[in-house]
Enzyme design. Structure first.
Site, PDB file in Angstrom:
ATOM      1  N   ARG A 139       0.831  -1.208   0.000  1.00  0.00           N
ATOM      2  CA  ARG A 139       0.000   0.000   0.000  1.00  0.00           C
ATOM      3  C   ARG A 139       0.869   1.263   0.000  1.00  0.00           C
ATOM      4  O   ARG A 139       0.553   2.259  -0.639  1.00  0.00           O
ATOM      5  CB  ARG A 139      -0.849  -0.026   1.272  1.00  0.00           C
ATOM      6  CG  ARG A 139      -2.222   0.492   1.151  1.00  0.00           C
ATOM      7  CD  ARG A 139      -2.992   0.150   2.426  1.00  0.00           C
ATOM      8  NE  ARG A 139      -3.947  -0.886   2.174  1.00  0.00           N
ATOM      9  CZ  ARG A 139      -5.173  -0.654   1.704  1.00  0.00           C
ATOM     10  NH1 ARG A 139      -5.564   0.572   1.447  1.00  0.00           N
ATOM     11  NH2 ARG A 139      -5.993  -1.633   1.476  1.00  0.00           N
ATOM     12  N   HIS A 187     -18.678  11.819   1.684  1.00  0.00           N
ATOM     13  CA  HIS A 187     -19.201  10.560   2.217  1.00  0.00           C
ATOM     14  C   HIS A 187     -20.722  10.609   2.172  1.00  0.00           C
ATOM     15  O   HIS A 187     -21.328  11.613   2.583  1.00  0.00           O
ATOM     16  CB  HIS A 187     -18.716  10.352   3.650  1.00  0.00           C
ATOM     17  CG  HIS A 187     -19.191   9.056   4.224  1.00  0.00           C
ATOM     18  ND1 HIS A 187     -18.629   7.843   3.872  1.00  0.00           N
ATOM     19  CD2 HIS A 187     -20.195   8.780   5.082  1.00  0.00           C
ATOM     20  CE1 HIS A 187     -19.274   6.870   4.500  1.00  0.00           C
ATOM     21  NE2 HIS A 187     -20.226   7.413   5.237  1.00  0.00           N
TER      22      HIS A 187
HETATM   23  C1  GAR Z   1     -20.574   8.880  -3.965  1.00  0.00           C
HETATM   24  O1  GAR Z   1     -21.874   8.639  -3.510  1.00  0.00           O
HETATM   25  C2  GAR Z   1     -19.638   9.114  -2.806  1.00  0.00           C
HETATM   26  O2  GAR Z   1     -20.225   9.814  -1.750  1.00  0.00           O
HETATM   27  C3  GAR Z   1     -19.314   7.708  -2.404  1.00  0.00           C
HETATM   28  O3  GAR Z   1     -19.156   7.013  -3.625  1.00  0.00           O
HETATM   29  C4  GAR Z   1     -19.974   7.616  -4.601  1.00  0.00           C
HETATM   30  C5  GAR Z   1     -19.118   7.956  -5.794  1.00  0.00           C
HETATM   31  O4  GAR Z   1     -19.928   8.410  -6.851  1.00  0.00           O
HETATM   32  N1  GAR Z   1     -18.114   7.638  -1.619  1.00  0.00           N
HETATM   33  C6  GAR Z   1     -17.939   6.748  -0.659  1.00  0.00           C
HETATM   34  O5  GAR Z   1     -18.753   5.895  -0.378  1.00  0.00           O
HETATM   35  C7  GAR Z   1     -16.615   6.863   0.062  1.00  0.00           C
HETATM   36  N2  GAR Z   1     -16.605   6.027   1.209  1.00  0.00           N
HETATM   37  P1  GAR Z   1     -19.272   9.191  -8.058  1.00  0.00           P
HETATM   38  O6  GAR Z   1     -18.114   8.343  -8.570  1.00  0.00           O
HETATM   39  O7  GAR Z   1     -20.381   9.286  -9.065  1.00  0.00           O
HETATM   40  O8  GAR Z   1     -18.823  10.539  -7.550  1.00  0.00           O
END
Ligand code: GAR
Length: 213
Positions: A67, A111
């Site tokens: 990582r 988030h």
């Molecule tokens: C979004 O809903 C974001 O809040 C979430 O992933 C999605 C990405 O959508 N993030 C998480 O869950 C982080 N833990 P996108 O690629 O269309 O922006």
């Protein structure tokens, strides 16, 4: 001068698109100068290309088990592009203290819940299962503990009786696209740490006791 900002993605990139669109405004204090994806097939990469923004794949799989080396490669790319601020936008990798420390105070995450409720994954299903009446999304500074850094902006949405995971996710996502540009504007404009009316940080607040529409 606009602050040079990188967006890290893993997938669809709709929040990336919201940031790109907001940054087109000449008065917006950040420019999206670089997009990095850990997934070679992330649809968001195409959005970056269409917008003429430099896009790089730094896949994590070749670094399997290391990582730190993957994050060092990301950090190198950010530094080489003279990036000042980083937005995690659906970047589905946990960060180590190395990258978090390198970008402390300069890295945002979005988030899909009203933190501190529902950190981690499957937030919409968990909100429905818990019988939440209000749900939403949060933009916060990234710290070592997952989904827990200082909050810049939140938006609330009602949970409606007929909601399933998809309808609730869509309602939250529409608000994500509002608050992420707002949070980046606050951080890039040097407004993030300043006292302000709470109303300016909570988008779409529901009056307490109000019936959901
Ligand atoms: C979004 O809903 C974001 O809040 C979430 O992933 C999605 C990405 O959508 N993030 C998480 O869950 C982080 N833990 P996108 O690629 O269309 O922006």
């Amino acid at each position: 001068m606009k602050r040079r900002t990188a967006v890290l993605i893993s997938g669809r990139g709709s929040n990336l698109k919201a940031l790109i669109d907001a940054a087109r405004d000449p008065r917006f204090p950040a420019e999206i100068a670089l997009v990095i994806s850990n997934e070679p097939e992330a649809p968001g990469l195409k959005l970056a290309q269409e917008a003429g923004i430099a896009a790089q794949v730094i896949a994590h799989r070749p670094f399997r088990g290391d990582r730190a080396a993957h994050e060092a490669a990301i950090d190198h790319a950010l530094t080489a592009a003279e990036i000042e601020l980083v937005c995690l936008a659906g970047y589905m990798r946990l960060l180590t203290p190395f990258l978090v420390g390198r970008w402390a105070g300069r890295m945002l995450n979005i988030h899909p819940s009203l933190l501190p409720a529902f950190p981690g994954l499957h937030t919409h299903a968990r909100a429905l299962a818990a019988g939440a009446k209000v749900h939403g999304c949060t933009v916060h500074l990234v710290t070592e503990e997952m989904d827990s850094g200082p909050i810049l902006v939140q938006a609330a949405v009602p949970v409606l009786p007929d909601d399933d995971e998809a309808t609730l996710a869509a309602r939250v996502l529409a608000q994500e696209h509002v608050i992420y540009p707002l949070a980046l504007r606050l951080l890039a404009g040097g407004e993030a740490g300043k006292p302000a009316s709470p109303a300016s940080r909570l988008v779409n607040p529901l009056p307490i006791g109000a019936e959901a529409p």
